[in-house]
Design an enzyme around this catalytic site. Structure first.
Site, PDB file in Angstrom:
ATOM      1  N   LEU A  62       0.834  -1.212   0.000  1.00 16.61           N
ATOM      2  CA  LEU A  62       0.000   0.000   0.000  1.00 16.61           C
ATOM      3  C   LEU A  62       0.865   1.257   0.000  1.00 16.61           C
ATOM      4  CD1 LEU A  62      -2.937  -0.722   2.474  1.00 16.61           C
ATOM      5  CD2 LEU A  62      -3.011  -0.676  -0.020  1.00 16.61           C
ATOM      6  N   HIS A 107      -9.564  22.310  20.754  1.00 17.20           N
ATOM      7  CA  HIS A 107     -10.503  22.563  19.660  1.00 17.20           C
ATOM      8  C   HIS A 107      -9.914  23.586  18.703  1.00 17.20           C
ATOM      9  CE1 HIS A 107     -14.248  23.186  17.527  1.00 17.20           C
ATOM     10  NE2 HIS A 107     -14.072  24.494  17.660  1.00 17.20           N
TER      11      HIS A 107
END
Ligand SMILES: Cc1cc2nc3c(=O)[nH]c(=O)nc-3n(C[C@H](O)[C@H](O)[C@H](O)COP(=O)(O)OP(=O)(O)OC[C@H]3O[C@@H](n4cnc5c(N)ncnc54)[C@H](O)[C@@H]3O)c2cc1C
Length: 482
Positions: free
Chosen positions: A185, A448
């Site tokens: 991959l 955040h």
């Protein structure tokens, strides 16, 4: 023939061999390290480092291709200069190898023996035809090598492995990668992004190390949208035609497809280098694959004075695992007959695809086998598709599954594909090793806006599903497993 008597002989001079040599040397002066091939380690020469260098170049192309999504339009056509790409990969690779060689250079010459070692008996090694070593203790640290079906050898120099890729001076036009595991991959996607027409094929549907079918299917779909990825093909014909390879196969929808490629890259697995060690001359107990059985905490085999470390042990073929095992095996070989358990960390593995794939702690398959009879683990989920920060960065692809234990609420493991999940995987691995509960993890701070807020969503989902309490914990403790 030269004769040597030593306290400890370490077979292999890669990451595990060097680590074991140094650890043994702390307690025993008379240690030798035997290396048959080139010094520099698989990781630095043909593994972790050059693969990440190729991926870094591919990321640079991808950043440019993504820019229009933000209203930013790079002027002109993007040109990938294969020669420059490969020159940087090799230049930086050589730098990393150089650091390893410096370390090897600081080891006394008398402690380094060049040649391939074979066991004559439990205490005697022969190195090529020139040296016989009687060792009180031995550490096997011989690594692993790529393996592929023997019939592919008819492809001659059109059949390549990872080592060959990192020797290229230029990029080829097309490659068929067989094996959608970690190496397949990573290299397949990087080559595709660098403009090489790349197809990645597998058998049986596996994608990377994932065992959770929902995450695996998401990975197959997402990566398959970017490049040809078919994890379940049946090859009818694969033959050399001049300087090319012709492949006829049935895809996962049973449709016949034909392609012609410059190279077939075998990423079909790696086998431990223990088959040419003369293990038949020892009394070592071997597993079904012919690998010496070893205690994972002491790295001691069934012959008390023989230890094993790194890929040769076939436990977890990862760099940090090789280092840990080497330290344990080397210390124990040095201090033998005193043998102590060493630190084995929570399982952590990362595939540097984009989105990245990562696994932490127990796999979904392991948990299903252990708890299937009593439903004693739950799955919390988050999709990154609408996750705030991931969307901001236009990298909102992925899914994360976290697993928790009924009753105790303990965090058991996770499988994921998502934006830069190497970082989330580390947080989770630390929590796993600390044996934290889902509630304790949710008590930790989350900034955040960050991708980790997605992890919090998955943990909250899991928290809501878990039934806590002593009665449930008691029931699950007695779950019979498979
Ligand atoms: C393409 C690729 C990418 C990878 N990417 C990552 C990654 O991103 N992260 C990660 O954690 N891991 C990665 N790995 C895995 C990592 O490279 C290996 O786990 C690690 O290098 C194993 O170290 P080792 O010491 O066991 O083996 P090696 O470093 O291979 O050392 C073994 C040594 O033993 C020698 N030897 C063998 N037989 C004999 C003998 N009979 N006598 C004397 N010497 C002998 C060999 O010549 C060799 O030098 C990657 C591997 C590959 C191939």
């Amino acid at each position: 023939m030269k004769q040597l008597n030593v306290d400890v002989a370490v077979i292999g001079g890669g990451t595990a061999g060097l680590g074991a040599y140094r650890a043994a040397k702390l307690t025993t002066p008379n240690v030798v390290m035997i290396e048959g091939g080139s010094y520099g380690t698989t990781c630095a020469r043909v593994g972790c480092m050059p693969s990440k260098l190729l991926i870094a170049a591919a990321d640079a192309v991808h950043q440019i291709e993504r820019a229009p999504g933000f209203g930013v339009h790079p002027a002109g056509k993007t040109i990938v200069n294969g020669r420059e790409v490969m020159a940087r990969v090799k230049r930086e690779r050589d730098r990393f190898v150089g650091f390893v060689l410096e370390g090897v250079g600081s080891i006394p010459t008398a402690d380094k023996i060049q040649g391939y070692a074979r066991f004559i008996d439990d205490n005697t090694l022969q190195v090529d035809q020139h040296t016989r070593i009687v060792a009180q203790r031995i550490v096997i640290a011989t690594g692993s090598r790529p393996s592929w079906p023997a019939q592919w050898n008819q492809l001659g120099d059109r059949l390549i492995v990872n080592d060959d890729v990192f020797n290229w001076d230029d990029l080829p036009r097309s490659v068929a990668v067989f094996g959608p595991g970690v190496i397949g991959l990573e290299l397949g996607q990087a080559l595709h992004r660098l403009g090489v027409k790349t197809s990645v094929f597998g058998i049986g549907g596996a994608v990377g190390p994932l065992t959770d079918s929902a995450v695996r299917e998401y990975a197959a779909k997402t990566l398959g949208e970017e490049f040809t990825l078919d994890p379940d093909v049946k090859v009818d014909i694969m033959q050399r035609e001049g300087e090319k390879v012709f492949i006829r196969y049935q895809d996962r929808h049973c449709q016949t497809q034909e392609i012609v490629v410059d190279y077939v890259l075998a990423a079909t697995g790696r086998r431990p280098n223990v088959d040419n060690l003369g293990l038949e001359n020892t009394s070592l107990a071997l597993d079904a694959k012919g690998v010496p059985q070893a205690d994972r905490l002491t790295m001691q085999t069934s012959v008390p004075h023989i230890f094993i470390a790194g890929d040769a042990s076939n436990q977890l073929p990862l760099l940090h695992e090789a280092s840990d095992q080497a330290r344990i095996a080397g210390q124990n070989a040095g201090s033998y007959p005193e043998v102590n358990p060493g630190l084995r960390r929570s399982a952590l593995s990362v595939v540097f695809s984009d989105p990245q794939i990562a696994m932490v702690g127990s796999t979904f398959r392991e948990l299903s086998q252990k708890f299937s009879a009593c439903g004693c683990f739950e799955v919390g989920e988050v999709s990154f598709e609408n996750q705030g920060r991931s969307r901001v960065m236009l990298r909102n692809k992925g899914i994360l599954h976290v697993y928790g234990e009924q009753g105790t609420g303990r965090f058991l493991g996770a499988e994921m594909i998502g934006p830069d999940v190497e970082h989330i995987a580390h947080l989770l691995a630390w929590a796993h090793q600390q044996q934290m509960t889902i509630n304790q993890m949710l008590d930790m701070p989350f900034y955040h806006p960050v991708i980790e807020e997605g992890l919090r969503t998955a943990l909250r989902d899991l928290q809501a599903k878990l039934k806590l309490g002593e009665a449930e914990a008691e029931r699950c403790q007695h779950c019979p497993g498979e």
